[in-house]
Motif scaffolding. Structure first.
Motif, PDB file in Angstrom:
ATOM      1  N   THR A  28       0.812  -1.224   0.000  1.00  0.00           N
ATOM      2  CA  THR A  28       0.000   0.000   0.000  1.00  0.00           C
ATOM      3  C   THR A  28       0.844   1.271   0.000  1.00  0.00           C
ATOM      4  N   GLU A  29       2.077   1.192   0.547  1.00  0.00           N
ATOM      5  CA  GLU A  29       2.912   2.400   0.616  1.00  0.00           C
ATOM      6  C   GLU A  29       4.332   2.079   0.178  1.00  0.00           C
ATOM      7  N   GLU A  30       4.936   2.997  -0.576  1.00  0.00           N
ATOM      8  CA  GLU A  30       6.341   2.825  -0.958  1.00  0.00           C
ATOM      9  C   GLU A  30       7.174   3.808  -0.141  1.00  0.00           C
ATOM     10  N   VAL A  31       7.710   3.304   0.962  1.00  0.00           N
ATOM     11  CA  VAL A  31       8.447   4.142   1.906  1.00  0.00           C
ATOM     12  C   VAL A  31       9.913   3.702   1.898  1.00  0.00           C
ATOM     13  N   TRP A  32      10.807   4.659   1.774  1.00  0.00           N
ATOM     14  CA  TRP A  32      12.239   4.336   1.762  1.00  0.00           C
ATOM     15  C   TRP A  32      12.851   4.643   3.124  1.00  0.00           C
ATOM     16  N   LEU A  33      13.713   3.753   3.604  1.00  0.00           N
ATOM     17  CA  LEU A  33      14.419   3.951   4.876  1.00  0.00           C
ATOM     18  C   LEU A  33      15.870   4.294   4.566  1.00  0.00           C
ATOM     19  N   GLU A  34      16.475   5.113   5.408  1.00  0.00           N
ATOM     20  CA  GLU A  34      17.897   5.425   5.227  1.00  0.00           C
ATOM     21  C   GLU A  34      18.679   4.765   6.353  1.00  0.00           C
ATOM     22  N   LEU A  35      19.636   3.918   5.987  1.00  0.00           N
ATOM     23  CA  LEU A  35      20.415   3.184   6.983  1.00  0.00           C
ATOM     24  C   LEU A  35      21.852   3.696   6.965  1.00  0.00           C
ATOM     25  N   GLY A  36      22.359   4.087   8.138  1.00  0.00           N
ATOM     26  CA  GLY A  36      23.707   4.665   8.162  1.00  0.00           C
ATOM     27  C   GLY A  36      24.665   3.960   9.108  1.00  0.00           C
ATOM     28  N   ASP A  37      24.135   3.095   9.987  1.00  0.00           N
ATOM     29  CA  ASP A  37      25.053   2.400  10.895  1.00  0.00           C
ATOM     30  C   ASP A  37      24.659   0.927  11.018  1.00  0.00           C
ATOM     31  N   VAL A  38      25.541   0.166  11.636  1.00  0.00           N
ATOM     32  CA  VAL A  38      25.339  -1.289  11.692  1.00  0.00           C
ATOM     33  C   VAL A  38      24.027  -1.643  12.385  1.00  0.00           C
ATOM     34  N   GLU A  39      23.712  -0.937  13.476  1.00  0.00           N
ATOM     35  CA  GLU A  39      22.501  -1.282  14.223  1.00  0.00           C
ATOM     36  C   GLU A  39      21.256  -1.064  13.348  1.00  0.00           C
ATOM     37  N   ALA A  40      21.236  -0.005  12.580  1.00  0.00           N
ATOM     38  CA  ALA A  40      20.081   0.252  11.700  1.00  0.00           C
ATOM     39  C   ALA A  40      19.953  -0.850  10.656  1.00  0.00           C
ATOM     40  N   LEU A  62      26.287  -4.153   1.684  1.00  0.00           N
ATOM     41  CA  LEU A  62      26.301  -2.715   1.365  1.00  0.00           C
ATOM     42  C   LEU A  62      26.167  -1.885   2.643  1.00  0.00           C
ATOM     43  N   GLY A  63      25.279  -2.343   3.541  1.00  0.00           N
ATOM     44  CA  GLY A  63      25.044  -1.599   4.781  1.00  0.00           C
ATOM     45  C   GLY A  63      26.292  -1.553   5.645  1.00  0.00           C
ATOM     46  N   PHE A  64      27.023  -2.658   5.671  1.00  0.00           N
ATOM     47  CA  PHE A  64      28.245  -2.694   6.479  1.00  0.00           C
ATOM     48  C   PHE A  64      29.293  -1.741   5.881  1.00  0.00           C
ATOM     49  N   ALA A  65      29.404  -1.748   4.554  1.00  0.00           N
ATOM     50  CA  ALA A  65      30.383  -0.866   3.895  1.00  0.00           C
ATOM     51  C   ALA A  65      30.041   0.593   4.178  1.00  0.00           C
ATOM     52  N   GLY A  85      30.752  -5.233  14.421  1.00  0.00           N
ATOM     53  CA  GLY A  85      29.660  -5.026  13.457  1.00  0.00           C
ATOM     54  C   GLY A  85      29.307  -6.312  12.726  1.00  0.00           C
ATOM     55  N   LEU A  86      30.328  -7.059  12.326  1.00  0.00           N
ATOM     56  CA  LEU A  86      30.067  -8.329  11.624  1.00  0.00           C
ATOM     57  C   LEU A  86      29.342  -9.301  12.562  1.00  0.00           C
ATOM     58  N   ALA A  87      29.750  -9.304  13.837  1.00  0.00           N
ATOM     59  CA  ALA A  87      29.096 -10.208  14.801  1.00  0.00           C
ATOM     60  C   ALA A  87      27.626  -9.819  14.988  1.00  0.00           C
ATOM     61  N   VAL A  97      21.660 -18.665   4.325  1.00  0.00           N
ATOM     62  CA  VAL A  97      23.120 -18.753   4.379  1.00  0.00           C
ATOM     63  C   VAL A  97      23.776 -17.631   3.592  1.00  0.00           C
ATOM     64  N   ASN A  98      23.027 -17.003   2.681  1.00  0.00           N
ATOM     65  CA  ASN A  98      23.579 -15.905   1.876  1.00  0.00           C
ATOM     66  C   ASN A  98      24.130 -14.794   2.766  1.00  0.00           C
ATOM     67  N   LEU A  99      23.475 -14.565   3.908  1.00  0.00           N
ATOM     68  CA  LEU A  99      23.962 -13.555   4.854  1.00  0.00           C
ATOM     69  C   LEU A  99      25.383 -13.897   5.290  1.00  0.00           C
ATOM     70  N   PHE A 100      25.597 -15.155   5.623  1.00  0.00           N
ATOM     71  CA  PHE A 100      26.903 -15.562   6.159  1.00  0.00           C
ATOM     72  C   PHE A 100      27.965 -15.590   5.056  1.00  0.00           C
ATOM     73  N   VAL A 101      27.541 -15.850   3.833  1.00  0.00           N
ATOM     74  CA  VAL A 101      28.476 -15.767   2.699  1.00  0.00           C
ATOM     75  C   VAL A 101      28.960 -14.328   2.559  1.00  0.00           C
ATOM     76  N   ALA A 102      28.011 -13.385   2.613  1.00  0.00           N
ATOM     77  CA  ALA A 102      28.380 -11.967   2.460  1.00  0.00           C
ATOM     78  C   ALA A 102      29.295 -11.524   3.611  1.00  0.00           C
ATOM     79  N   LEU A 103      28.958 -11.936   4.827  1.00  0.00           N
ATOM     80  CA  LEU A 103      29.778 -11.520   5.983  1.00  0.00           C
ATOM     81  C   LEU A 103      31.183 -12.113   5.904  1.00  0.00           C
ATOM     82  N   ARG A 104      31.264 -13.352   5.416  1.00  0.00           N
ATOM     83  CA  ARG A 104      32.597 -13.974   5.273  1.00  0.00           C
ATOM     84  C   ARG A 104      33.425 -13.222   4.234  1.00  0.00           C
TER      85      ARG A 104
END
Ligand code: MRU
Length: 350
Positions: A28-40, A62-65, A85-87, A97-104
């Motif tokens: 119903t809504e197209e809302v964009w979020l802005e993420l700037g730190d690991v916690e976000a 991308l978020g980690f970078a 941050g990785l932890a 598992v794709n998450l863990f591939v990216a983190l590795r």
């Protein structure tokens, strides 16, 4: 180089923020979020603002970078913050598992940076690593979508479960990519989208994507698929995956196993489409795949309303494991194979 049909995440020009389309608000809504730190970034993944196995990996990378711009300039402190941050990101969702591939990949990139490397060099290396991860996912989706499209019936109905489209990846999608490319081949099937309780990825996201793409789609409640099969309306089922074990067992959104059993009973092929990053050859079988148990409120509530007695016990496993013998073919960018052949597929393209 293939291009995605649309992108639901992008990094700002200065590299300091990641914008993502909040999938909780769709359709119903197209809302964009802005993420700037690991916690976000971690909260966006945990709370399903972004979801879908490959997309989780892409956004984590991308978020980690992006977040590394907020790490200390002192190289030793930078590395400490990066490790923490990785932890944190590894602690968000356990099944895909794709998450863990990216983190590795990010971890290895940091390890490969010389001991004399400064923070800005490490930021650059992380950013390149994240972009490479997304590009590889985009290319994998494109390739597997073309391979899988050949398997689809030329008419009738194709069932899909959950959302394995562009929203769930860095490219055209996996199961939905197969469906889109199948329609481009001139195949005239209609898509049946399971609504996918409890979070309704099928009703909200798959329907939204397919409607935008002009593909005929009919949403059904999850308990309707069997009756449609019995009436001869479904000729194939195509789903994505969150993790595929070495023996071809497939973890995917809860309800996939039920679809697989129904398919087998009705003699309907079940295709699993996933990039190679979803294959976890380290696990001998699906019994070793960690299954996320999510908050009870997702089952207790529907459309903002309480649907159960407030204190009643509920279960909410987010994924199930479909045994390899119920899977007809696995479609990856390396090729199409039976679950039994999976471990022997070699990279065959570049
Ligand atoms: O809980 P979700 O929405 O992240 O679950 C997503 C799925 O199960 C998808 O089918 C899977 O990740 C494949 S996405 C290409």
């Amino acid at each position: 180089m293939p291009t995605p049909d649309f992108s639901h995440f992008r990094v700002s020009d200065d590299g300091q923020a990641l914008r993502i389309l909040d999938q909780r608000r769709l359709p119903t809504e197209e809302v964009w979020l802005e993420l700037g730190d690991v916690e976000a970034v971690a909260l966006a993944i945990e709370r399903l603002a972004v979801r879908g196995a490959p997309a989780i990996g892409c956004v984590a990378a991308l978020g980690f970078a992006v977040a590394s711009h907020g790490f200390a300039d002192d190289p030793a402190r930078f590395r400490d913050q990066a490790r923490a941050g990785l932890a944190r990101l590894a602690d968000t969702r356990p099944t895909a598992v794709n998450l863990f591939v990216a983190l590795r990949e990010l971890e290895q990139t940091l390890a490969a940076c010389d001991a004399t490397a400064g923070a800005s060099m490490m930021r650059q290396a992380l950013s390149q690593c994240a972009r490479d991860h997304v590009t590889a996912d985009l290319q994998a989706c494109d390739r597997l979508a073309r391979l899988g499209a050949e398997l689809l019936p030329s008419e009738g109905g194709v069932l899909t479960h959950c959302n394995a489209g562009a929203l769930a990846t860095g490219g055209i999608g996996t199961a939905l990519g197969v469906l889109l490319r199948g329609r481009e081949l001139g195949k005239r099937f209609v898509v049946f989208a399971d609504e996918t309780r409890p979070v309704l990825q099928g009703a909200r996201l798959t329907a939204w994507e397919l409607e935008r793409a002009g593909v005929p789609v009919q949403v059904i409640a999850d308990n309707m698929a069997g009756a449609l099969m019995a009436h001869g309306l479904i000729q194939a089922a195509v789903v994505g995956a969150d993790r595929i074990a070495r023996n071809g067992d497939v973890a995917n959104k809860i309800g996939t196993y039920s679809v697989a059993v129904l398919c087998r009973y009705h003699g309907i092929p079940l295709y699993v489409a996933a990039p190679w990053t979803t294959v976890d050859l380290a696990l001998a079988s699906g019994a070793e795949i960690p299954i996320e148990e999510r908050d009870a409120s997702e089952v207790r509530h529907h459309g903002g309303r309480l649907m159960t007695p407030p204190q009643v016990a509920v279960r909410n496993p987010a994924f199930d494991v479909t045994p390899a013998q119920l899977v007809t073919k696995i479609i990856t960018e390396r090729g199409v194979c039976t679950p039994q052949q999976l471990a022997h597929l070699q990279p065959s393209w570049s």
